[in-house]
Design a protein around this motif. Structure first.
Motif, PDB file in Angstrom:
ATOM      1  N   GLU A 221      19.202 -34.767  68.161  1.00 57.62           N
ATOM      2  CA  GLU A 221      18.693 -34.037  67.532  1.00 57.62           C
ATOM      3  C   GLU A 221      19.058 -32.897  67.100  1.00 57.62           C
ATOM      4  O   GLU A 221      18.358 -32.142  66.286  1.00 57.62           O
ATOM      5  CB  GLU A 221      16.668 -33.316  68.653  1.00 57.62           C
ATOM      6  CG  GLU A 221      16.317 -34.472  69.710  1.00 57.62           C
ATOM      7  CD  GLU A 221      15.832 -33.145  70.963  1.00 57.62           C
ATOM      8  OE1 GLU A 221      14.886 -33.729  71.620  1.00 57.62           O
ATOM      9  OE2 GLU A 221      17.013 -32.637  71.958  1.00 57.62           O
ATOM     10  N   ARG A 222      20.282 -32.151  67.389  1.00 56.36           N
ATOM     11  CA  ARG A 222      21.650 -31.550  66.964  1.00 56.36           C
ATOM     12  C   ARG A 222      21.706 -32.640  65.342  1.00 56.36           C
ATOM     13  O   ARG A 222      21.716 -31.063  64.363  1.00 56.36           O
ATOM     14  CB  ARG A 222      22.411 -31.049  67.858  1.00 56.36           C
ATOM     15  CG  ARG A 222      22.877 -31.036  66.778  1.00 56.36           C
ATOM     16  CD  ARG A 222      22.808 -29.174  66.425  1.00 56.36           C
ATOM     17  NE  ARG A 222      23.118 -27.882  65.618  1.00 56.36           N
ATOM     18  CZ  ARG A 222      24.369 -27.274  66.281  1.00 56.36           C
ATOM     19  NH1 ARG A 222      24.931 -27.253  67.327  1.00 56.36           N
ATOM     20  NH2 ARG A 222      24.975 -26.662  65.255  1.00 56.36           N
ATOM     21  N   THR A 223      21.815 -33.503  64.883  1.00 56.85           N
ATOM     22  CA  THR A 223      21.733 -34.435  64.183  1.00 56.85           C
ATOM     23  C   THR A 223      20.253 -33.656  62.839  1.00 56.85           C
ATOM     24  O   THR A 223      21.041 -33.705  61.632  1.00 56.85           O
ATOM     25  CB  THR A 223      22.619 -35.588  63.749  1.00 56.85           C
ATOM     26  OG1 THR A 223      23.778 -35.223  64.659  1.00 56.85           O
ATOM     27  CG2 THR A 223      22.750 -36.005  62.378  1.00 56.85           C
ATOM     28  N   LEU A 224      19.265 -33.928  63.428  1.00 53.07           N
ATOM     29  CA  LEU A 224      18.255 -34.229  62.706  1.00 53.07           C
ATOM     30  C   LEU A 224      18.469 -33.012  62.122  1.00 53.07           C
ATOM     31  O   LEU A 224      18.271 -32.464  60.801  1.00 53.07           O
ATOM     32  CB  LEU A 224      17.412 -34.387  63.607  1.00 53.07           C
ATOM     33  CG  LEU A 224      15.556 -34.314  62.344  1.00 53.07           C
ATOM     34  CD1 LEU A 224      16.188 -35.207  61.595  1.00 53.07           C
ATOM     35  CD2 LEU A 224      14.852 -35.008  63.870  1.00 53.07           C
ATOM     36  N   LEU A 225      18.746 -31.706  63.408  1.00 55.71           N
ATOM     37  CA  LEU A 225      17.991 -29.989  62.863  1.00 55.71           C
ATOM     38  C   LEU A 225      19.012 -30.450  61.790  1.00 55.71           C
ATOM     39  O   LEU A 225      19.191 -28.772  60.662  1.00 55.71           O
ATOM     40  CB  LEU A 225      18.206 -29.529  63.924  1.00 55.71           C
ATOM     41  CG  LEU A 225      18.327 -27.804  63.585  1.00 55.71           C
ATOM     42  CD1 LEU A 225      17.056 -28.139  63.196  1.00 55.71           C
ATOM     43  CD2 LEU A 225      18.169 -26.584  65.437  1.00 55.71           C
ATOM     44  N   ASP A 226      20.235 -30.279  62.075  1.00 59.18           N
ATOM     45  CA  ASP A 226      21.438 -29.900  60.844  1.00 59.18           C
ATOM     46  C   ASP A 226      21.056 -30.086  59.496  1.00 59.18           C
ATOM     47  O   ASP A 226      21.107 -29.989  58.373  1.00 59.18           O
ATOM     48  CB  ASP A 226      23.020 -30.617  61.610  1.00 59.18           C
ATOM     49  CG  ASP A 226      23.567 -29.497  62.560  1.00 59.18           C
ATOM     50  OD1 ASP A 226      22.981 -28.434  62.416  1.00 59.18           O
ATOM     51  OD2 ASP A 226      24.457 -30.086  62.601  1.00 59.18           O
ATOM     52  N   GLU A 227      20.465 -31.741  59.559  1.00 64.53           N
ATOM     53  CA  GLU A 227      19.729 -32.092  57.990  1.00 64.53           C
ATOM     54  C   GLU A 227      19.257 -31.333  57.664  1.00 64.53           C
ATOM     55  O   GLU A 227      19.034 -30.784  56.389  1.00 64.53           O
ATOM     56  CB  GLU A 227      20.049 -33.491  58.357  1.00 64.53           C
ATOM     57  CG  GLU A 227      18.927 -34.339  57.476  1.00 64.53           C
ATOM     58  CD  GLU A 227      18.964 -35.431  57.358  1.00 64.53           C
ATOM     59  OE1 GLU A 227      17.928 -36.218  56.408  1.00 64.53           O
ATOM     60  OE2 GLU A 227      19.197 -36.070  58.727  1.00 64.53           O
ATOM     61  N   TRP A 228      18.335 -30.785  58.189  1.00 61.02           N
ATOM     62  CA  TRP A 228      16.703 -30.011  58.196  1.00 61.02           C
ATOM     63  C   TRP A 228      17.732 -29.182  57.571  1.00 61.02           C
ATOM     64  O   TRP A 228      16.823 -28.737  56.300  1.00 61.02           O
ATOM     65  CB  TRP A 228      15.638 -29.826  58.907  1.00 61.02           C
ATOM     66  CG  TRP A 228      15.447 -31.080  59.913  1.00 61.02           C
ATOM     67  CD1 TRP A 228      15.117 -32.199  58.436  1.00 61.02           C
ATOM     68  CD2 TRP A 228      14.487 -31.397  60.612  1.00 61.02           C
ATOM     69  NE1 TRP A 228      14.105 -32.863  59.686  1.00 61.02           N
ATOM     70  CE2 TRP A 228      13.956 -32.868  60.469  1.00 61.02           C
ATOM     71  CE3 TRP A 228      13.896 -30.264  61.686  1.00 61.02           C
ATOM     72  CZ2 TRP A 228      12.845 -33.174  61.713  1.00 61.02           C
ATOM     73  CZ3 TRP A 228      13.628 -31.031  62.475  1.00 61.02           C
ATOM     74  CH2 TRP A 228      12.903 -31.949  62.466  1.00 61.02           C
ATOM     75  N   LEU A 229      18.065 -28.085  58.213  1.00 62.71           N
ATOM     76  CA  LEU A 229      18.867 -26.794  57.514  1.00 62.71           C
ATOM     77  C   LEU A 229      19.328 -26.838  56.601  1.00 62.71           C
ATOM     78  O   LEU A 229      19.520 -26.034  55.532  1.00 62.71           O
ATOM     79  CB  LEU A 229      19.642 -26.123  58.656  1.00 62.71           C
ATOM     80  CG  LEU A 229      19.329 -26.105  59.627  1.00 62.71           C
ATOM     81  CD1 LEU A 229      20.079 -25.264  61.583  1.00 62.71           C
ATOM     82  CD2 LEU A 229      17.954 -24.412  59.932  1.00 62.71           C
ATOM     83  N   ASP A 230      20.434 -28.228  56.129  1.00 63.12           N
ATOM     84  CA  ASP A 230      20.930 -28.035  54.982  1.00 63.12           C
ATOM     85  C   ASP A 230      19.778 -28.651  54.130  1.00 63.12           C
ATOM     86  O   ASP A 230      20.712 -27.909  52.886  1.00 63.12           O
ATOM     87  CB  ASP A 230      22.313 -29.327  54.705  1.00 63.12           C
ATOM     88  CG  ASP A 230      23.502 -29.297  55.983  1.00 63.12           C
ATOM     89  OD1 ASP A 230      23.446 -27.657  56.070  1.00 63.12           O
ATOM     90  OD2 ASP A 230      23.928 -29.834  56.681  1.00 63.12           O
ATOM     91  N   ARG A 231      19.621 -29.502  54.316  1.00 63.49           N
ATOM     92  CA  ARG A 231      18.316 -29.381  52.835  1.00 63.49           C
ATOM     93  C   ARG A 231      17.726 -28.336  52.383  1.00 63.49           C
ATOM     94  O   ARG A 231      17.374 -28.195  51.463  1.00 63.49           O
ATOM     95  CB  ARG A 231      16.815 -30.975  53.068  1.00 63.49           C
ATOM     96  CG  ARG A 231      17.533 -31.607  53.223  1.00 63.49           C
ATOM     97  CD  ARG A 231      16.551 -33.093  54.225  1.00 63.49           C
ATOM     98  NE  ARG A 231      15.710 -33.211  53.794  1.00 63.49           N
ATOM     99  CZ  ARG A 231      14.595 -33.822  53.904  1.00 63.49           C
ATOM    100  NH1 ARG A 231      14.410 -33.648  54.990  1.00 63.49           N
ATOM    101  NH2 ARG A 231      13.133 -33.811  53.487  1.00 63.49           N
ATOM    102  N   LEU A 232      16.976 -27.216  53.429  1.00 64.67           N
ATOM    103  CA  LEU A 232      16.590 -26.083  53.089  1.00 64.67           C
ATOM    104  C   LEU A 232      17.304 -24.776  53.125  1.00 64.67           C
ATOM    105  O   LEU A 232      16.957 -24.154  51.094  1.00 64.67           O
ATOM    106  CB  LEU A 232      15.889 -25.373  54.619  1.00 64.67           C
ATOM    107  CG  LEU A 232      14.753 -25.808  55.204  1.00 64.67           C
ATOM    108  CD1 LEU A 232      14.460 -25.209  57.130  1.00 64.67           C
ATOM    109  CD2 LEU A 232      13.397 -25.977  54.343  1.00 64.67           C
ATOM    110  N   ALA A 233      18.174 -24.831  52.970  1.00 69.98           N
ATOM    111  CA  ALA A 233      19.882 -24.098  52.144  1.00 69.98           C
ATOM    112  C   ALA A 233      19.725 -24.852  50.681  1.00 69.98           C
ATOM    113  O   ALA A 233      19.759 -23.807  50.011  1.00 69.98           O
ATOM    114  CB  ALA A 233      21.013 -24.079  52.960  1.00 69.98           C
TER     115      ALA A 233
END
Length: 237
Positions: A221-233
């Protein structure tokens, strides 16, 4: 030769090389001159450092340690962006005070082999940028900003050394301000609560990284969240 005497000999060679470099004005320093200054024969130098490249790598590590001692001693600033500016100025001033060291440290890099001793300096810069991110002021990922700022700072110092400058000038200040403006958001926007989505995503990622032990998420879940945040950024930037 005892271990202590062996260590003392190595230190004497290292200090002799560092002193010759500091006095060289940018001119090459020969291993022969180092041996004469240290009072040792060439086999002793090669025993400790392998070859001239090994000696220069050790001198670079010595120079980095001097630089990091100043970097670690930087007083904290209430404004994390101001601390970033202060870190830039310290880097440039160090390079111009110790041009021969700086050229060995940064001007003779080998492809695929960044100086090992530079790692702590990069970690300090990354720590500063994570502080900026947690304040909601960083517009790009801390790793991206660190790479941009480091590359620009090294380029500025090497340019000023080549021009035989002895103090920072308008080039350093303009480049610093342009880089910091490119990777941060205005303080006024943060005060209004008008922080861009990129900065919000970067701030959340930095905050989660700093307090990862208390986050109730699985590794996946943390890996997926990091990926989402990186994409948003990235998309918002």
């Amino acid at each position: 030769m005892t271990a202590a005497k062996d260590r003392d000999t190595r230190e004497r060679i290292l200090h002799a090389a560092a002193e010759l470099l500091a006095q060289s004005g940018g001119e090459p320093v020969s291993t022969r001159a180092v041996c004469q200054a240290a009072g040792v024969g060439a086999p002793t130098l090669y025993h400790h450092f392998g070859d001239k490249r090994g000696l220069l790598d050790a001198v670079a590590a010595y120079g980095f340690e001097r630089y990091l001692a100043e970097k670690r001693a930087m007083p904290p600033a209430d404004d994390p962006v101001q601390r970033l500016r202060d870190g830039w100025d310290l880097h440039v001033e160090f390079g111009l005070r110790h041009p021969a060291f700086y050229v060995v440290m940064y001007g003779s890099a080998q492809p695929g082999k960044p100086p090992t001793a530079a790692a702590e300096g990069q970690e300090i810069l990354l720590g500063m940028l994570n502080d900026v991110a947690r304040a909601g002021r960083l517009a790009v990922a801390p790793e991206t900003a660190a790479r941009m700022i480091h590359s620009a700072a090294v380029g500025v110092v090497l340019t000023l050394i080549a021009e035989d400058r002895h103090a920072p000038d308008d080039l350093s200040a303009r480049t610093r301000d342009a880089l910091i403006a490119a990777v941060t958001t205005p303080d006024e926007a943060a005060a209004r609560g008008d922080t861009p989505l990129a900065a919000q995503a970067t701030a959340l990622r930095a905050t989660l990284t700093a307090s990862s032990a208390g986050i109730p998420l699985t590794a996946a879940e943390r890996t997926l969240l990091d990926e989402w945040l990186d994409r948003l950024a990235a998309s918002s930037a």
